[in-house]
Scaffold this motif. Structure first.
Motif, PDB file in Angstrom:
ATOM      1  N   GLU A  55       0.866  -1.193   0.000  1.00 39.39           N
ATOM      2  CA  GLU A  55       0.000   0.000   0.000  1.00 39.39           C
ATOM      3  C   GLU A  55       0.887   1.222   0.000  1.00 39.39           C
ATOM      4  OE1 GLU A  55      -2.819  -0.051   3.232  1.00 39.39           O
ATOM      5  OE2 GLU A  55      -3.758  -1.886   2.464  1.00 39.39           O
ATOM      6  N   ARG A  56       0.650   2.103  -0.948  1.00 43.83           N
ATOM      7  CA  ARG A  56       1.409   3.335  -1.096  1.00 43.83           C
ATOM      8  C   ARG A  56       2.929   3.109  -0.972  1.00 43.83           C
ATOM      9  NH1 ARG A  56      -3.292   4.894   1.220  1.00 43.83           N
ATOM     10  NH2 ARG A  56      -2.625   4.501   3.351  1.00 43.83           N
ATOM     11  N   GLY A  57       3.383   2.094  -1.642  1.00 47.84           N
ATOM     12  CA  GLY A  57       4.822   1.838  -1.700  1.00 47.84           C
ATOM     13  C   GLY A  57       5.395   1.071  -0.524  1.00 47.84           C
ATOM     14  N   ASN A  58       4.555   0.725   0.469  1.00 47.62           N
ATOM     15  CA  ASN A  58       5.057  -0.009   1.631  1.00 47.62           C
ATOM     16  C   ASN A  58       4.480  -1.421   1.683  1.00 47.62           C
ATOM     17  OD1 ASN A  58       6.438   2.276   2.787  1.00 47.62           O
ATOM     18  ND2 ASN A  58       4.383   3.083   3.233  1.00 47.62           N
ATOM     19  N   ILE A  59       5.322  -2.365   2.084  1.00 46.32           N
ATOM     20  CA  ILE A  59       4.830  -3.740   2.248  1.00 46.32           C
ATOM     21  C   ILE A  59       4.012  -3.782   3.542  1.00 46.32           C
ATOM     22  CG2 ILE A  59       5.478  -6.154   2.555  1.00 46.32           C
ATOM     23  CD1 ILE A  59       8.087  -5.540   1.086  1.00 46.32           C
ATOM     24  N   VAL A  60       2.731  -4.120   3.433  1.00 48.48           N
ATOM     25  CA  VAL A  60       1.861  -4.134   4.619  1.00 48.48           C
ATOM     26  C   VAL A  60       1.543  -5.551   5.071  1.00 48.48           C
ATOM     27  CG1 VAL A  60       0.811  -1.890   4.162  1.00 48.48           C
ATOM     28  CG2 VAL A  60      -0.210  -3.934   3.159  1.00 48.48           C
ATOM     29  N   ALA A  61       1.753  -6.539   4.217  1.00 48.82           N
ATOM     30  CA  ALA A  61       1.547  -7.926   4.632  1.00 48.82           C
ATOM     31  C   ALA A  61       2.405  -8.821   3.754  1.00 48.82           C
ATOM     32  CB  ALA A  61       0.082  -8.311   4.491  1.00 48.82           C
ATOM     33  N   ARG A  62       2.864  -9.915   4.364  1.00 54.62           N
ATOM     34  CA  ARG A  62       3.683 -10.857   3.591  1.00 54.62           C
ATOM     35  C   ARG A  62       3.170 -12.261   3.905  1.00 54.62           C
ATOM     36  NH1 ARG A  62       9.101  -9.154   4.807  1.00 54.62           N
ATOM     37  NH2 ARG A  62       8.901 -10.433   6.657  1.00 54.62           N
ATOM     38  N   HIS A  63       2.817 -12.981   2.864  1.00 52.78           N
ATOM     39  CA  HIS A  63       2.296 -14.339   3.037  1.00 52.78           C
ATOM     40  C   HIS A  63       3.289 -15.326   2.445  1.00 52.78           C
ATOM     41  CE1 HIS A  63      -2.001 -12.470   2.870  1.00 52.78           C
ATOM     42  NE2 HIS A  63      -1.362 -12.195   3.991  1.00 52.78           N
ATOM     43  N   ALA A  64       3.579 -16.366   3.200  1.00 58.87           N
ATOM     44  CA  ALA A  64       4.504 -17.395   2.702  1.00 58.87           C
ATOM     45  C   ALA A  64       3.766 -18.718   2.627  1.00 58.87           C
ATOM     46  CB  ALA A  64       5.697 -17.505   3.637  1.00 58.87           C
ATOM     47  N   ILE A  65       3.875 -19.381   1.502  1.00 63.00           N
ATOM     48  CA  ILE A  65       3.150 -20.637   1.281  1.00 63.00           C
ATOM     49  C   ILE A  65       4.107 -21.677   0.729  1.00 63.00           C
ATOM     50  CG2 ILE A  65       1.215 -21.713   0.027  1.00 63.00           C
ATOM     51  CD1 ILE A  65       0.795 -18.240  -0.144  1.00 63.00           C
ATOM     52  N   LEU A  66       4.128 -22.839   1.365  1.00 57.55           N
ATOM     53  CA  LEU A  66       4.929 -23.955   0.866  1.00 57.55           C
ATOM     54  C   LEU A  66       3.984 -25.064   0.457  1.00 57.55           C
ATOM     55  CD1 LEU A  66       7.701 -24.204   3.611  1.00 57.55           C
ATOM     56  CD2 LEU A  66       7.701 -22.863   1.520  1.00 57.55           C
ATOM     57  N   ARG A  67       4.135 -25.517  -0.767  1.00 55.65           N
ATOM     58  CA  ARG A  67       3.276 -26.618  -1.222  1.00 55.65           C
ATOM     59  C   ARG A  67       4.138 -27.744  -1.765  1.00 55.65           C
ATOM     60  NH1 ARG A  67      -0.666 -23.626  -5.061  1.00 55.65           N
ATOM     61  NH2 ARG A  67       1.010 -22.124  -4.985  1.00 55.65           N
ATOM     62  N   GLU A  68       3.681 -28.944  -1.565  1.00 58.50           N
ATOM     63  CA  GLU A  68       4.353 -30.090  -2.150  1.00 58.50           C
ATOM     64  C   GLU A  68       3.318 -31.169  -2.369  1.00 58.50           C
ATOM     65  OE1 GLU A  68       7.290 -31.313   0.677  1.00 58.50           O
ATOM     66  OE2 GLU A  68       5.807 -32.255   1.977  1.00 58.50           O
ATOM     67  N   GLY A  69       3.558 -31.979  -3.351  1.00 59.12           N
ATOM     68  CA  GLY A  69       2.594 -33.046  -3.611  1.00 59.12           C
ATOM     69  C   GLY A  69       3.077 -33.958  -4.716  1.00 59.12           C
ATOM     70  N   GLY A  70       2.306 -34.995  -4.933  1.00 58.81           N
ATOM     71  CA  GLY A  70       2.637 -35.964  -5.963  1.00 58.81           C
ATOM     72  C   GLY A  70       1.431 -36.272  -6.819  1.00 58.81           C
ATOM     73  N   ALA A  71       1.685 -36.724  -8.043  1.00 56.33           N
ATOM     74  CA  ALA A  71       0.601 -37.127  -8.938  1.00 56.33           C
ATOM     75  C   ALA A  71       1.033 -38.368  -9.693  1.00 56.33           C
ATOM     76  CB  ALA A  71       0.265 -36.006  -9.910  1.00 56.33           C
ATOM     77  N   VAL A  72       0.112 -39.280  -9.832  1.00 66.32           N
ATOM     78  CA  VAL A  72       0.404 -40.537 -10.522  1.00 66.32           C
ATOM     79  C   VAL A  72      -0.613 -40.732 -11.628  1.00 66.32           C
ATOM     80  CG1 VAL A  72       0.409 -43.051 -10.264  1.00 66.32           C
ATOM     81  CG2 VAL A  72       1.410 -41.623  -8.490  1.00 66.32           C
ATOM     82  N   ARG A  73      -0.133 -41.111 -12.790  1.00 65.38           N
ATOM     83  CA  ARG A  73      -1.060 -41.524 -13.850  1.00 65.38           C
ATOM     84  C   ARG A  73      -1.012 -43.050 -13.894  1.00 65.38           C
ATOM     85  NH1 ARG A  73      -0.080 -38.113 -19.219  1.00 65.38           N
ATOM     86  NH2 ARG A  73       2.112 -38.336 -18.698  1.00 65.38           N
ATOM     87  N   ARG A  74      -2.103 -43.667 -13.529  1.00 65.88           N
ATOM     88  CA  ARG A  74      -2.169 -45.133 -13.615  1.00 65.88           C
ATOM     89  C   ARG A  74      -3.593 -45.560 -13.924  1.00 65.88           C
ATOM     90  NH1 ARG A  74      -4.318 -47.133  -8.826  1.00 65.88           N
ATOM     91  NH2 ARG A  74      -4.072 -45.770  -7.022  1.00 65.88           N
ATOM     92  N   GLU A  75      -3.694 -46.592 -14.697  1.00 67.18           N
ATOM     93  CA  GLU A  75      -4.965 -47.186 -15.084  1.00 67.18           C
ATOM     94  C   GLU A  75      -5.955 -46.135 -15.587  1.00 67.18           C
ATOM     95  OE1 GLU A  75      -5.667 -49.355 -11.412  1.00 67.18           O
ATOM     96  OE2 GLU A  75      -5.040 -51.192 -12.427  1.00 67.18           O
ATOM     97  N   GLY A  76      -5.461 -45.224 -16.405  1.00 64.79           N
ATOM     98  CA  GLY A  76      -6.336 -44.236 -17.045  1.00 64.79           C
ATOM     99  C   GLY A  76      -6.810 -43.130 -16.129  1.00 64.79           C
ATOM    100  N   THR A  77      -6.303 -43.065 -14.905  1.00 65.69           N
ATOM    101  CA  THR A  77      -6.752 -42.028 -13.970  1.00 65.69           C
ATOM    102  C   THR A  77      -5.551 -41.229 -13.471  1.00 65.69           C
ATOM    103  OG1 THR A  77      -8.599 -43.404 -13.279  1.00 65.69           O
ATOM    104  CG2 THR A  77      -7.992 -41.617 -11.802  1.00 65.69           C
TER     105      THR A  77
END
Lengths: 433, 401
Positions: free
Chosen positions: B40-62
């Protein structure tokens, strides 16, 4: 399929334990959700997805500083990481956490029975069967189904704890006629059992045929009859502008038609998504946005509203990766009195019936103006006169507020950025091009 | 997290080769770190930190996906006993950069700055490949204008400018438009990018599906999709199915010579895969653009005298494959008179049919420039970073609405 509260408990408790050690005000929010997505193309190709989303987000207040952090996963380490991030990102700011006295949980209707794979398979078969019966001359290009359940849990430093299970499903079919643009039809419900595949397909096929061929509409201000699918994104935008306080009404108070009765039915039973508390733990209640020809409640999340003397209870939080924000959750337009679509057509006499949206609602945030393309039919003397495959509806939220004349008895639900339940609407004086 | 120690992807690949999960095609792993500074008006007023991790598998058409990268999560995704898998070691989330010096350089109308780091790997066929992507920096202004760049900032990077409001309405109807590189990038992205994606070509929904080897544009443009340009946001060294990312010629002198393909569409179209991208762990890989680059243009200055409007910046572009309508939401532009900027215009929409726009590309001018727009590219609700290098374009066949 029904994700359990216990699945995310290690992360939630670990985050709370970490923060409790640091003598701060805090709130930990965890969500676990399971979603099944299926897409079937006209050539029989299928795409199946099974998603499990789980994680925890923390808001912390320490000595006039505020922080937010979030981490994915259900294990304790995810809770510890979220707590650490929240504490490492503290910056000076007003306390955004609502006071403990406002927190609570309202009794809401229970979840419908989970149908599972069998119900999904049965619904898709019924849909295909219905199309085979109704869809002569049309091509069913794609069917998309989304079926999901989630549990959100909240735990605060003051000891408030609550959880909110929810579920919902959405169906979309993409239909191509021999001419004109393809049409996407969408419906949402709390469970597949609440959707009638035959009625949905019948209506979709009728609308596709009705708007498939025709000419350009003559432009100008006119009365419009909006089918629920066309009205939904406009009502969503209106609900959001009221709750976010971005209505752009100008210096003058807006004129609001008496026919508006718009309620954010957060605790149900109407609409799609009854929840016991809002995105930051404030007990749910119905928020009446428009009624009796005036703006009623203006509520948002605590951080946005308490300094302006407005109410809390209007927070939404669809995911653990972001803090809550002001916004509508379960918008329902109540028709008083409710009229049949045929009666609305007679009332309009002359104008344009917009049957199906053809693209997203476009809004200019600075002016409050919007435009929405749709498949439409001209109406003369209360009867359909000529079809227009694409028209563009233009206007402003201010004009929308003033223009509502009557609403229908055919409510339908849609899953947009929030849940929206709306019937056919008759409005005066919008621009069609 | 403790398990963020030495990489053990090879051990995981070997374990999967032994366990042979039923119908297994591939396993995708991802870690993402986001830091968002609200300003806001050149000043950092909030800082959000997010860490995400995950896995995905393609098997049997899904496509199965889950948040979290514990052994239990992966075993559930793969439908194998947990003891058959090693404990996974992945690189730690890095310490986010200090964004305060950058914020100090930004205009006061800046609303937020986002930094993103992403690590990913694909395990298939008994081996594991780590995927390299640039870190990203997104700057958003209060009016919604956004610019996406790689981080650290490339040389010559400039923050998006806050544009003054318009004073006149654009004349409704057919227009001859001169598009600045940022706007031209969005037009070409919509016109040539999505229409050359393999899944659209295979299903026949692309308006270019039957134009292989044909002259697509009257204008002799050379266009490539180049994921190896690591100074642009859409870069990757290996695609999200594990195939090497390579520059792919799409148009040569206006003739269609290439398509963007994942494994499935490449097999059908008989071309090389290598363009599969995921919007995240919960999205399956689909053929997508990376960095769309125009490599030739006429060296002359953009000819304002030949145009009725000039488009400086667009807020959004879309192509409806159903109606074949291409639409640009113009955020800022100018009405031109006798080759000069006459008045700044209110936001408006430029619309044209794909075939008319193809035929209506009249000229490409100036040195092609890198652009912070379109930045993010959406398809079926899934959003990936995309870069562009484009010249000025003179276009007719579109109309102002």
């Amino acid at each position: 399929m029904r994700p359990q509260f216990a699945d995310v408990l290690p992360a939630l408790l670990r985050a709370a334990d970490e923060l409790a050690r640091h003598r701060c005000r805090f709130e930990t929010f965890a969500k676990v959700g399971e979603t099944v997505v299926r897409r079937t193309g006209h050539s029989g190709n299928q795409e199946r997805q099974h998603l499990l989303e789980v994680g925890v987000g923390c808001r912390v207040v320490v000595a006039g500083k505020v922080g937010f952090g979030a981490a994915a996963g259900s294990h304790a380490a995810a809770g510890r990481e979220a707590a650490r991030l929240a504490r490492e990102n503290l910056l000076p700011g007003p306390d955004p956490l609502p006071p403990a006295r406002l927190l609570g949980a309202t009794a809401v209707p229970g979840l419908p029975e989970a149908g599972g794979e069998e119900a999904r398979e049965g619904f898709l078969k019924a849909l295909e069967k219905g199309f085979a019966r109704e869809g002569r001359g049309l091509l069913l290009r794609e069917v998309r189904m989304l079926d999901g359940c989630s549990t959100a849990s909240i735990l605060t430093g003051e000891g408030f704890t609550a959880r909110a299970p929810a579920c919902g499903c959405a169906i979309e079919v993409l239909i191509a006629a021999g001419e004109g643009p393809q049409r996407l039809f969408h419906r949402a419900a709390r469970s597949l059992a609440d959707l009638d595949p035959d009625a949905f397909v019948r209506q979709a096929c009728e609308t596709s045929r009705l708007t498939s061929r025709g000419s350009a509409a003559s432009g100008g201000l006119t009365d419009v009859l909006l089918a629920p699918a066309v009205a939904a994104p406009l009502v969503e935008a209106l609900g959001a502008a009221i709750i976010e306080d971005t209505l752009h009404t100008g210096a003058r108070e807006p004129r609001i038609a008496k026919a508006w009765c718009l309620v954010d039915e957060r605790s149900g039973p109407s609409g799609l998504l009854p929840l016991p508390f809002d995105g930051e733990g404030v007990a749910s209640r119905p928020l009446t946005l428009l009624a009796d020809g005036r703006l009623q409640e203006r509520c948002g999340c605590w951080a946005d509203t308490h300094q302006r003397g407005m109410g809390a209870g209007g927070a939404v939080r669809s995911t653990y990766v972001a803090p809550p924000k002001s916004g509508p959750a379960n918008v329902v337009l109540h028709a008083i009195p409710a009229r049949s679509p045929a009666e609305l057509l007679q009332m309009m006499e002359q104008g344009c019936y917009l049957a199906i949206p053809a693209g997203r609602l476009r809004r200019e945030p600075e002016s409050g103006r919007f435009s929405l393309r749709a498949g439409a039919v001209s109406v003369r003397h209360g009867r359909f006169a000529a079809a227009h495959p694409i028209v563009e509806l233009r206007g402003s939220l201010r004009r929308l507020l003033a223009g509502l004349v009557a609403a229908g008895n055919d409510p339908a639900s849609f899953s947009l950025s929030c849940a929206v339940t709306v019937p056919t609407l008759l409005l005066r004086g919008l621009e069609v091009a | 997290m403790e398990r963020d120690q030495a990489p053990s992807l090879d051990a995981l690949a070997a374990a999967l080769a032994r366990a042979r999960p039923a119908g297994f095609r591939d396993l995708f792993l991802e870690r993402v770190a986001d830091t968002v500074c609200h300003i806001e008006r050149g000043n950092i007023v909030a800082r959000h930190a997010i860490l995400r991790e995950g896995g995905a598998v393609r098997r049997e058409g899904t496509h199965y996906s889950a948040d979290g990268l514990t052994r239990v999560t992966l075993a559930r995704l793969l439908d194998v006993p947990g003891r058959t898998l090693p404990t996974l070691g992945t690189p730690p989330h890095p310490v986010p950069p200090d964004l305060a010096p950058l914020v100090a350089e930004l205009p006061e109308t800046c609303e937020s700055v986002r930094w993103r780091w992403r690590w990913a790997a694909v395990v298939r066929g008994g081996r594991a490949v780590t995927l390299r992507r640039p870190q990203l920096l997104e700057v958003t202004l209060v009016n919604g204008r956004r610019s996406l760049a790689t981080f650290p900032r490339p040389l010559g990077w400039r923050p998006p400018e806050a544009l003054p409001p318009g004073r006149a309405s654009a004349p409704v109807g057919p227009a001859r438009a001169l598009l600045a590189p940022a706007a031209a990038a969005v037009l070409l992205h919509e016109l040539l990018g999505h229409t050359l994606e393999g899944d659209f070509l295979v299903s026949g929904t692309s308006p270019l599906a039957r134009l292989w080897g044909k002259r697509l544009l009257a204008l002799p443009l050379d266009v490539i999709d180049d994921p190896t340009r690591f100074d642009l946001p859409g870069a990757f060294d290996t695609d999200d199915e594990g195939y090497p990312g390579q520059p792919r010629p799409l148009l040569a002198a206006g003739t269609l010579i290439g398509a963007l393909c994942d494994e499935a569409s490449a097999a059908t179209l008989g071309v090389q895969p290598g363009n599969a991208r995921r919007a995240g762990v919960h999205a399956p890989p689909r053929p997508r653009l990376s960095n769309l680059i125009v490599t030739n243009a006429w060296p002359e200055d953009p000819p304002r005298e030949g145009a009725t409007i000039e488009v400086e910046s667009v807020s959004a572009g879309s192509l409806d494959p159903l109606s074949e309508l291409l639409e640009l939401g113009v955020r800022s532009g100018w009405r031109l008179q006798r080759g000069r900027r006459a008045s700044r215009l209110h936001p408006f929409t430029l619309v044209g049919r794909v075939d008319r726009v193809r035929a209506g590309l009249l000229g490409a001018f100036g040195t092609p420039q890198e652009s912070g727009e379109p930045g993010w590219c959406g398809k079926a609700g899934e959003v990936v970073p995309a870069g562009a290098v484009a010249p000025w374009l003179l276009v007719e066949g579109m109309e102002v609405r």
